[in-house]
Scaffold this motif. Structure first.
Motif, short mmCIF file in Angstrom:
data_model
loop_
_atom_site.label_atom_id
_atom_site.label_comp_id
_atom_site.label_asym_id
_atom_site.label_seq_id
_atom_site.Cartn_x
_atom_site.Cartn_y
_atom_site.Cartn_z
N TYR A 234 0.32 -1.61 0.01
CA TYR A 234 -0.11 0.09 0.10
C TYR A 234 1.17 1.21 0.12
CZ TYR A 234 -4.56 -2.42 0.32
OH TYR A 234 -5.62 -2.57 -0.32
N ILE A 235 1.98 1.55 0.86
CA ILE A 235 3.04 2.15 0.49
C ILE A 235 3.43 2.87 -0.80
CG2 ILE A 235 5.19 3.37 1.49
CD1 ILE A 235 2.87 3.59 3.51
N ALA A 236 3.57 2.09 -1.42
CA ALA A 236 4.11 1.60 -2.29
C ALA A 236 2.91 2.02 -3.40
CB ALA A 236 5.22 0.28 -3.41
N GLY A 237 1.54 1.77 -3.73
CA GLY A 237 0.35 2.70 -4.39
C GLY A 237 -0.09 3.72 -3.50
N PHE A 238 0.83 4.44 -2.16
CA PHE A 238 -0.26 5.31 -2.18
C PHE A 238 1.27 6.27 -2.85
CE2 PHE A 238 -1.81 3.66 2.01
CZ PHE A 238 -2.83 3.56 1.71
N LYS A 239 2.68 6.05 -3.05
CA LYS A 239 3.82 7.08 -3.21
C LYS A 239 3.24 7.05 -4.84
CE LYS A 239 7.17 6.32 0.02
NZ LYS A 239 8.76 5.11 0.24
N TRP A 240 3.06 6.12 -5.77
CA TRP A 240 2.65 5.78 -6.97
C TRP A 240 1.33 7.09 -7.15
CZ3 TRP A 240 -1.14 5.19 -10.65
CH2 TRP A 240 -0.42 4.73 -11.99
N ALA A 241 0.49 7.03 -6.27
CA ALA A 241 -1.14 7.74 -6.47
C ALA A 241 -0.87 9.16 -6.73
CB ALA A 241 -2.28 7.07 -5.36
N PHE B 116 -10.91 -1.66 4.30
CA PHE B 116 -11.21 -0.70 2.83
C PHE B 116 -11.32 0.80 3.03
CE2 PHE B 116 -15.87 -0.70 0.47
CZ PHE B 116 -14.96 -0.72 -0.78
N VAL B 117 -10.65 1.74 2.72
CA VAL B 117 -10.84 2.59 2.87
C VAL B 117 -10.19 4.00 2.25
CG1 VAL B 117 -8.83 4.17 4.72
CG2 VAL B 117 -9.47 1.57 5.37
N GLY B 118 -10.65 4.77 2.25
CA GLY B 118 -10.48 5.97 1.25
C GLY B 118 -10.01 6.84 1.89
N TYR B 119 -9.08 7.44 1.37
CA TYR B 119 -8.15 9.40 1.54
C TYR B 119 -7.97 9.60 0.50
CZ TYR B 119 -5.86 5.57 4.42
OH TYR B 119 -5.03 4.45 5.36
N ARG B 120 -8.84 10.75 0.99
CA ARG B 120 -7.97 12.14 -0.03
C ARG B 120 -6.05 12.56 -0.19
NH1 ARG B 120 -11.27 16.71 0.56
NH2 ARG B 120 -13.53 16.54 2.14
N ARG B 121 -5.85 12.88 -1.30
CA ARG B 121 -4.95 12.96 -1.03
C ARG B 121 -3.73 13.26 -0.24
NH1 ARG B 121 -3.23 15.45 -6.92
NH2 ARG B 121 -2.55 17.22 -5.15
N HIS B 122 -4.70 14.74 0.52
CA HIS B 122 -3.54 15.51 1.12
C HIS B 122 -3.22 14.52 2.94
CE1 HIS B 122 -1.97 18.58 3.94
NE2 HIS B 122 -3.36 19.08 4.06
N VAL B 123 -4.33 13.62 2.88
CA VAL B 123 -4.11 12.76 4.18
C VAL B 123 -2.59 11.88 3.80
CG1 VAL B 123 -4.55 10.83 5.81
CG2 VAL B 123 -6.27 13.16 4.54
N LEU B 124 -2.85 11.40 2.49
CA LEU B 124 -1.32 10.57 2.47
C LEU B 124 0.12 11.68 2.19
CD1 LEU B 124 -3.34 7.93 -0.20
CD2 LEU B 124 -3.08 8.33 2.53
N GLU B 125 0.07 13.02 1.62
CA GLU B 125 0.57 13.82 1.71
C GLU B 125 1.29 14.09 2.67
OE1 GLU B 125 -0.19 15.53 -2.69
OE2 GLU B 125 -0.70 16.36 -0.78
#
Length: 245
Positions: free
Chosen positions: A75-82, A163-172
């Motif tokens: 998931y971390i790899a996926g978040f960074k890709w996103a 099963f979770v959704g994030y705004r991009r700002h959260v992951l940034e």
């Protein structure tokens, strides 16, 4: 138009992967799909690439990794890709239909049209909404979430939900390289970190259905990591400086 990405980690999901991809791509609003495959020996990646050449053009992507490296690192790899590809909303979902793809619409609505920054597809918000799990596993999961809520002291009913959704700002904002856990404790750590930073978390009730095809990846070691990990997570939070949102 906002960009929405569903991240699906896979290891030996040949029975499910094409169907789950098509179910997401055929939703009434547009989602893209990123598969993170950990070297599945059953040919999961080849199936994804075949779909990419057909109906999945421009909306389906794959990252292939060598060997099983853990759910959290996938998931971390996926978040960074996103983040790199500037997606506005990013979702986690299993490949095995335990999460109904149609419920992505609920998670999207929660983070796009309310003040929620994180939306959780919750099995336990309105009781126990789990189908076809052995009773022992239901009780283990349910009371594990209660235990996590007690130890960490934050108000999420389904702390281990995947099963979770994030705004991009959260992951940034979350320092992704500081997320330590690789198994189901990863899910707890992400939610707890978001809460500590001050992001608004909303739970959306769903019905979780045990997989019909393929093999479960749950193990005693993964579960033990979650139980012991929350104590370490709580202690480390006393000394950690969290970023501001």
């Amino acid at each position: 138009m906002d960009k929405k990405l569903v991240i699906i980690p896979t290891y030996n999901e040949k029975e499910n992967i094409e169907a789950i991809i098509n179910a997401v791509l055929n939703l009434p609003i547009e989602f893209h799909v990123l598969v993170i495959d950990d070297g599945s020996p059953d040919g999961t990646a080849a199936i994804v690439k075949r779909v990419m050449e057909g109906t999945g053009k421009e909306r389906l992507f794959i990252v292939e990794r060598q060997g099983k490296q853990g759910l959290g690192t996938a998931y971390i790899a996926g978040f960074k890709w996103a983040i790199e590809h500037e997606y506005d909303y990013i979702f986690e979902m299993d490949a095995d239909f335990s999460h109904n793809p149609k419920d992505l619409l609920k998670l999207y609505d929660a983070i796009a049209n309310t003040d929620a920054d994180v939306a959780i597809g919750s099995r336990y918000l309105t009781g126990v909404n789990v189908v076809n799990w052995p009773m022992g596993r239901v009780l283990m999961s349910y009371f594990a979430s209660k235990y996590v809520r007690f130890v960490l002291g934050f108000k999420v009913y389904d702390t281990t939900a995947g099963f979770v959704g994030y705004r991009r700002h959260v992951l940034e904002t979350i320092e992704l390289d500081k997320i330590r856990f690789k198994g189901y404790a990863f899910q707890i750590e992400m939610k707890f970190t978001a809460a500590k930073i001050g992001f608004n978390i909303k739970e959306v009730p769903i019905i979780f259905v045990n997989r019909q095809q393929g093999t479960s990846k749950m193990s005693g070691g993964i579960f033990s990591e979650a139980l012991l990990g929350v104590i370490k997570l709580k202690i480390s939070s006393w000394f950690r400086h969290y970023p501001t949102k």
